[in-house]
Write an enzyme that holds these catalytic residues in place. Structure first.
Site, mmCIF file in Angstrom:
data_model
loop_
_atom_site.group_PDB
_atom_site.id
_atom_site.type_symbol
_atom_site.label_atom_id
_atom_site.label_comp_id
_atom_site.label_asym_id
_atom_site.label_seq_id
_atom_site.Cartn_x
_atom_site.Cartn_y
_atom_site.Cartn_z
ATOM 1 N N TYR A 49 59.844 12.000 56.508
ATOM 2 C CA TYR A 49 60.966 12.323 57.393
ATOM 3 C C TYR A 49 61.121 13.831 57.530
ATOM 4 C CZ TYR A 49 65.716 12.997 59.091
ATOM 5 O OH TYR A 49 66.799 13.412 59.818
ATOM 6 N N GLY A 56 67.306 12.136 62.319
ATOM 7 C CA GLY A 56 68.442 11.257 62.479
ATOM 8 C C GLY A 56 68.051 9.943 63.115
#
Length: 506
Positions: A49, A56
């Site tokens: 990530y 998000g």
């Protein structure tokens, strides 16, 4: 000061308040480099990530290798969207120090150029433009920290020698090079609680000042009314098992140890009793705002000490996402950026500071109301009653300011609003809580300044200058250098501001 591992509140004071320069310990840079090297190798052919994904709710989108660096710049620029008043320089400096310390733990995978440039900005007092409004304190202080990251990449604006100027211009003057994004420097800088924590550290320092000032003024008022000493005695306060209360009582005893005005109950009320006496000439007990100082300031002190511990834990923690663990050779995804710990403590701190302010306002009212103190003229008016006004005008200011703090004491901690396409479905509002707490603290300084002037005028009227304790006499002398003895009415606001400045530097 050499930065290596654990920073305490006192370390922040030395760097932020006393302007001490910092150095980076070689072991710190080694941790940072090991973390960076591991992440660079580990992230190849893996989904990490914020390295090769969107952010998000758009984390499901894979980012191609040629776009990963630009992704970080896009994140920084798009989130540099704060508005409102700029944060004060001391708070921004504290934020930078908190971010440097967090990134230096070796759990963030940043290039060493990030911590080195942060060190230079701190040491040279180059303050990034960061706004009060923007962060919701969930993925950390995303918006406010974006403004810090914007400066580190050589863009945005800074405050330099009292002027707001472009970062590019100041970097040229100071011969500084912006960082170049390597892997995830954008996200690592922005994901975290360093803004709310930095403001919180400054708030805690100032709240400590307020507690000491309130204690001094409370002692002085007890002298003015020639109070009995048993309410701050060791024996009485030892019967209640709260550390803060006992510490406040101990401080009062030390402060008043050489006072010629504090009385012993045994010498006055325990020596005789007239059967026919129906109304006692002397007050048997003082008003609560005079008699219950240990019980009122004790919870303030206990709360403050716990808040300091939480702040120290936070600034010495890894608080971004994901967390890089070199020892395990693994990357962990989670939510260390969530600011609930700081949000709750800032709410608690502003509540106890408001209570401290309410205590000061009630003590002020006691001095100004001749019907209840029975020893001073109305409004401690040293002039002609009816013609002059004494401290009447400033009481309005103290009352309205206290009322504002009471309203501001409503908690932010429970005011989560989902956003970010409901990815951030519960947030901390930690930075809002810290900023509002700062406002309550500023209000407290204003009310205490008014109380301090009134105390000095009361000592003047009673002629107690040579009877008060040495601690109170020192306070009296210092404030008398700022504001003269006055009986005729005069414009008060310049003196209020100067006494406030004095209290903030003691």
């Amino acid at each position: 000061m050499k930065i290596n591992n654990f920073l305490e509140l006192r370390d922040f004071q030395r760097i932020i308040v006393e302007n001490e320069s910092i150095e980076l310990d070689p072991s710190l840079l080694q941790r940072v480099n090991e973390s960076f090297s591991f992440l660079k190798e580990f992230s190849k052919n893996k989904v990490i990530y914020g390295v090769n994904t969107g952010f998000g709710p758009m984390a499901q989108f894979k980012i191609s290798d040629e776009d990963t660096h630009q992704l970080q710049y896009n994140l920084i620029r798009s989130h540099s969207s704060g508005i409102g008043n700029p944060l004060p320089a001391d708070e921004v400096k504290a934020c930078m120090l908190a971010r440097l310390n967090t990134l230096s733990r070796g759990n963030s995978g940043v290039h060493e150029s990030v911590v080195k440039l942060l060190k230079e900005l701190i040491n040279r007092n180059i303050t990034p433009l960061i706004f009060e409004h923007g962060g919701v304190g969930a993925s950390g202080d995303l918006v406010q920290l974006a403004h810090l990251a914007l400066v580190l990449i050589g863009e945005g604006e800074v405050f330099y020698k009292g002027e707001r100027r472009s970062t590019k211009e100041i970097f040229e003057i100071e011969n500084l090079e912006p960082i170049q994004v390597e892997i995830r420097e954008g996200l690592a800088l922005m994901n975290g609680t360093s803004v709310m924590s930095g403001i919180g550290m400054v708030n805690a320092y100032k709240a400590n000042q307020l507690t000491e000032i309130s204690l001094k003024l409370s002692c002085a008022i007890n002298e003015i009314v020639q109070a009995y000493d048993d309410h701050f005695s060791e024996v009485l306060n030892a019967t209640k098992l709260h550390a803060g209360q006992q510490k406040i009582a101990e401080k009062m005893r030390a402060h008043l140890s050489d006072s010629k005005l504090i009385r012993k109950r045994a010498d006055h009320l325990y020596t005789h009793f007239e059967e026919q006496e129906k109304v006692f000439k002397e007050k048997v007990q003082e008003y609560y705002s005079l008699r219950c100082i240990p019980q009122i300031l004790g919870p303030v002190l206990d709360t403050l000490e716990y808040t300091e511990k939480v702040l120290e834990n936070e600034i010495n923690s890894a608080n971004d996402n994901p967390i890089i663990n070199v020892a395990d050779q693994h990357v962990y995804h989670g939510g260390n950026f969530h600011g609930d710990y700081i949000s709750l403590e800032m709410d608690k701190l502003k509540i106890v500071v408001t209570k401290l302010t309410m205590l000061a306002e009630r003590q002020l009212n006691y001095l100004l109301n001749s019907k209840i103190n029975e020893i001073l003229p109305p409004f401690v008016n040293l002039g002609k009653l009816g013609f002059n006004f004494g401290m009447q005008g400033v009481q309005f200011t103290a009352t309205s300011t206290t009322a504002e703090s009471q309203m501001l004491s409503n908690p932010m901690y429970v005011h989560s609003i989902p956003n970010n396409n409901d990815n951030q479905d519960i947030v901390s509002m930690g930075t809002n809580a810290a900023v509002i707490c700062r406002k309550v603290i500023e209000n407290a300084f204003e009310v205490l300044a008014i109380e301090a002037i009134t105390v000095i005028q009361a000592i003047e009227y009673l002629g107690y200058q040579d009877k008060v304790s040495s601690e109170t006499k020192a306070l009296y002398d210092d404030i008398r250098k700022i504001i003269p003895i006055f009986s005729n009415d005069m414009v008060m606001y310049p003196y209020l501001e100067e006494v406030k400045k004095y209290l903030k530097t003691t």
